[in-house]
Design an enzyme around this catalytic site. Structure first.
Site, PDB file in Angstrom:
ATOM      1  N   ASP A  37     -41.192  -4.642 -41.624  1.00 31.16           N
ATOM      2  CA  ASP A  37     -40.026  -4.673 -40.747  1.00 31.16           C
ATOM      3  C   ASP A  37     -39.208  -5.919 -41.092  1.00 31.16           C
ATOM      4  O   ASP A  37     -39.761  -6.982 -41.357  1.00 31.16           O
ATOM      5  CB  ASP A  37     -40.491  -4.727 -39.277  1.00 31.16           C
ATOM      6  CG  ASP A  37     -39.381  -4.365 -38.303  1.00 31.16           C
ATOM      7  OD1 ASP A  37     -39.524  -3.356 -37.592  1.00 31.16           O
ATOM      8  OD2 ASP A  37     -38.360  -5.090 -38.261  1.00 31.16           O
ATOM      9  N   ASP A  63     -37.417  -6.381 -45.897  1.00 30.91           N
ATOM     10  CA  ASP A  63     -36.231  -5.523 -45.767  1.00 30.91           C
ATOM     11  C   ASP A  63     -36.454  -4.303 -46.661  1.00 30.91           C
ATOM     12  O   ASP A  63     -36.738  -4.460 -47.856  1.00 30.91           O
ATOM     13  CB  ASP A  63     -35.006  -6.333 -46.234  1.00 30.91           C
ATOM     14  CG  ASP A  63     -33.705  -5.562 -46.110  1.00 30.91           C
ATOM     15  OD1 ASP A  63     -33.741  -4.322 -46.023  1.00 30.91           O
ATOM     16  OD2 ASP A  63     -32.647  -6.216 -46.118  1.00 30.91           O
ATOM     17  N   THR A 133     -33.007  12.084 -36.206  1.00 30.92           N
ATOM     18  CA  THR A 133     -32.427  12.254 -34.875  1.00 30.92           C
ATOM     19  C   THR A 133     -31.751  13.608 -34.709  1.00 30.92           C
ATOM     20  O   THR A 133     -31.255  14.192 -35.686  1.00 30.92           O
ATOM     21  CB  THR A 133     -31.377  11.133 -34.646  1.00 30.92           C
ATOM     22  OG1 THR A 133     -30.681  11.398 -33.435  1.00 30.92           O
ATOM     23  CG2 THR A 133     -30.352  11.074 -35.776  1.00 30.92           C
ATOM     24  N   ASP A 134     -31.653  14.061 -33.452  1.00 35.57           N
ATOM     25  CA  ASP A 134     -30.917  15.308 -33.175  1.00 35.57           C
ATOM     26  C   ASP A 134     -29.403  15.124 -33.347  1.00 35.57           C
ATOM     27  O   ASP A 134     -28.655  16.096 -33.411  1.00 35.57           O
ATOM     28  CB  ASP A 134     -31.242  15.821 -31.756  1.00 35.57           C
ATOM     29  CG  ASP A 134     -30.876  14.846 -30.646  1.00 35.57           C
ATOM     30  OD1 ASP A 134     -30.414  13.720 -30.937  1.00 35.57           O
ATOM     31  OD2 ASP A 134     -31.034  15.212 -29.455  1.00 35.57           O
ATOM     32  N   GLU A 135     -28.950  13.866 -33.435  1.00 35.06           N
ATOM     33  CA  GLU A 135     -27.500  13.627 -33.510  1.00 35.06           C
ATOM     34  C   GLU A 135     -26.894  14.151 -34.809  1.00 35.06           C
ATOM     35  O   GLU A 135     -25.681  14.298 -34.909  1.00 35.06           O
ATOM     36  CB  GLU A 135     -27.194  12.132 -33.348  1.00 35.06           C
ATOM     37  CG  GLU A 135     -27.659  11.601 -32.004  1.00 35.06           C
ATOM     38  CD  GLU A 135     -27.027  10.275 -31.606  1.00 35.06           C
ATOM     39  OE1 GLU A 135     -26.072   9.837 -32.276  1.00 35.06           O
ATOM     40  OE2 GLU A 135     -27.491   9.693 -30.617  1.00 35.06           O
ATOM     41  N   TYR A 158     -23.367   6.229 -37.106  1.00 36.22           N
ATOM     42  CA  TYR A 158     -24.842   6.267 -37.037  1.00 36.22           C
ATOM     43  C   TYR A 158     -25.363   7.631 -37.468  1.00 36.22           C
ATOM     44  O   TYR A 158     -26.209   7.733 -38.369  1.00 36.22           O
ATOM     45  CB  TYR A 158     -25.320   5.945 -35.610  1.00 36.22           C
ATOM     46  CG  TYR A 158     -26.764   6.343 -35.360  1.00 36.22           C
ATOM     47  CD1 TYR A 158     -27.813   5.666 -35.970  1.00 36.22           C
ATOM     48  CD2 TYR A 158     -27.079   7.425 -34.519  1.00 36.22           C
ATOM     49  CE1 TYR A 158     -29.142   6.043 -35.758  1.00 36.22           C
ATOM     50  CE2 TYR A 158     -28.399   7.795 -34.303  1.00 36.22           C
ATOM     51  CZ  TYR A 158     -29.430   7.111 -34.925  1.00 36.22           C
ATOM     52  OH  TYR A 158     -30.734   7.489 -34.707  1.00 36.22           O
ATOM     53  N   LYS A 162     -27.679   8.824 -40.721  1.00 35.87           N
ATOM     54  CA  LYS A 162     -28.986   9.497 -40.591  1.00 35.87           C
ATOM     55  C   LYS A 162     -28.936  10.864 -41.297  1.00 35.87           C
ATOM     56  O   LYS A 162     -29.890  11.259 -41.956  1.00 35.87           O
ATOM     57  CB  LYS A 162     -29.372   9.668 -39.119  1.00 35.87           C
ATOM     58  CG  LYS A 162     -29.679   8.378 -38.379  1.00 35.87           C
ATOM     59  CD  LYS A 162     -30.897   7.632 -38.887  1.00 35.87           C
ATOM     60  CE  LYS A 162     -32.194   8.335 -38.622  1.00 35.87           C
ATOM     61  NZ  LYS A 162     -33.363   7.467 -39.011  1.00 35.87           N
TER      62      LYS A 162
END
Ligand code: NAD
Ligand code: DAU
Length: 352
Positions: A37, A63, A133-135, A158, A162
């Protein structure tokens, strides 16, 4: 010890990542778990204090865009599985600084995929599991649900980043025969979520008696899932999912933002021994988010029918548990917001 799997979890100091790391470290002592992380504003090792000395757990501050360091980790720990959680995750920040999202979410994912492709060239048993993500599916009207076959239609920087990373994962599966799997999940809530997101932001502001900023009319709808239910879905997919497939994860739990915040106010009034209705008076309607997606709703029949997963948590109970966690962990909250968050909060909400 001869570990059965040697798993790299990226972004394991974040909200979902830290719950996933804890769950895997405790449940699977015969797996080696390596957490990398970058420790951005959203990453916090205090979330993993209880497992930091477990023998099957290692942390490195790395990173994911730094291919040399990531390759060294692959060499050192002989990694054979990746669960990729690291990302810039907040829609509002992507509107302020889209390039940061391209860097981590797109470039960082491709850096990882390349290393996996090269490192696992001869290896039979491997998996790159991409958390998404569902976005990516866009925005729904009053009816309908997102299926795995719904065409991609991302609308924010965003969700575009993704969506792009999802496409790269599929491209590496098709082109290089990398074993990959993707899951697309709805809105998570629970302990350890950074207080820029709707639920912990409102909890914190209610404690401090500060305005609760509701974008637009508050009629946007999200499908909420308790974070440990997301972790259990990841566990099912990691162990039983089919290579090359995508699985939707959701809570069957749609709420208008305004109704959700009112429910939260009621719980908080009770917990803080405040007068009924006191917290609701903090609700303040502010200028809408640019390009604000109206509604998300996930159809997770495939995950349920093929792998047998379903969510467990009852929403009211999960919300109460979350509220109690924030009330009992105010030091955690104050520590994570002590850095650059004050500046972000001012840019995001001042004069809105
Ligand atoms: P988060 O913002 O809480 O945590 C992200 C973590 O990634 C942090 O620990 C951060 O330090 C780390 N990170 C960021 N850039 C990095 C980099 N370049 N290299 C290494 N580490 C880096 O995010 P989250 O809410 O836990 O989300 C985790 C994943 O799940 C993301 O991929 C997100 O898109 C996805 N997701 C989130 C939700 C949700 O509701 N939160 C829902 C569906 C999917
Ligand atoms: O759907 C999954 C996604 O859910 C994840 O991929 C993202 O990483 C995660 O951040 C989340 O995105 P949202 O934009 O839906 O979450 P957020 O908590 O930011 O906002 C939830 C809803 O509340 C959304 O309609 C915007 C609204 N909102 C949010 C904030 C921060 C407000 O009205 N006021 C606020 O101050």
């Amino acid at each position: 010890m001869e570990y059965k799997k040697r798993i790299l979890i990226t972004g394991g100091a974040g909200f979902i990542g830290s719950h996933l790391v804890r769950s895997f470290v405790k449940k699977y002592p015969h797996y080696l778990i390596v957490n990398i992380d970058k420790l951005t504003y959203a990453g916090n090792l205090a979330s993993l204090e209880d497992i930091k000395d477990e023998p099957n757990y290692h942390f490195r501050k790395v990173d994911i865009c730094d291919g040399i360091k990531v390759s060294e980790i692959f060499e050192e720990f002989k990694i054979d599985h990746v669960i990729h959680c690291a990302a810039e995750s907040h829609v509002d920040r992507s509107i302020i600084n889209p390039l940061e999202f391209v860097q981590t979410n797109v470039v960082g994912t491709v850096v990882l995929l390349n290393i996996c492709k090269n490192f696992w060239n001869q290896k039979e048993s491997h998996l790159f599991y991409h958390i998404s993500t569902d976005e990516v599916y866009g925005s729904l009207g009053e009816s309908g649900k997102f299926l795995e076959t719904t065409p991609y239609d991302p609308r924010s920087p965003y969700s575009s980043s993704k969506a792009s990373s999802d496409h790269f994962v599929r491209a590496y599966h098709e082109t290089f025969k990398l074993s990959t799997v993707i899951s697309n999940c709805s809105n998570n809530y629970g302990p350890n979520q950074f207080p820029e997101k709707l639920i912990p932001l409102c909890i914190k502001n209610i404690i401090d008696k500060k305005p609760l900023p509701i974008y637009g009319k508050g009629d946007n709808i999200r499908d909420w899932l308790f974070v440990l239910d997301h972790v259990s879905a990841i566990d099912f997919i990691f162990h039983k999912g089919t290579t090359g497939e995508t699985y939707n994860i959701g809570g069957d739990n749609e709420w208008r933002n305004i109704d959700l915040v009112r429910a939260l106010c009621r719980i908080m009034d009770h917990r803080l021994n405040r007068k009924k209705g006191e917290s609701e008076q903090l609700i303040t309607f502010v200028k809408d988010r640019q390009g604000h997606d109206q509604r998300y709703s996930i159809d997770f029949t495939k995950l349920n029918k093929e792998l047998g997963w379903k969510p467990n948590a009852k929403f009211e109970q999960g919300l109460e548990e979350t509220v109690d966690w924030y009330l009992q962990n105010q030091k955690w909250v104050n520590d994570v917001i002590s850095g650059e968050y004050a500046n972000y909060y001012q840019v995001q909400y001042e004069g809105r």
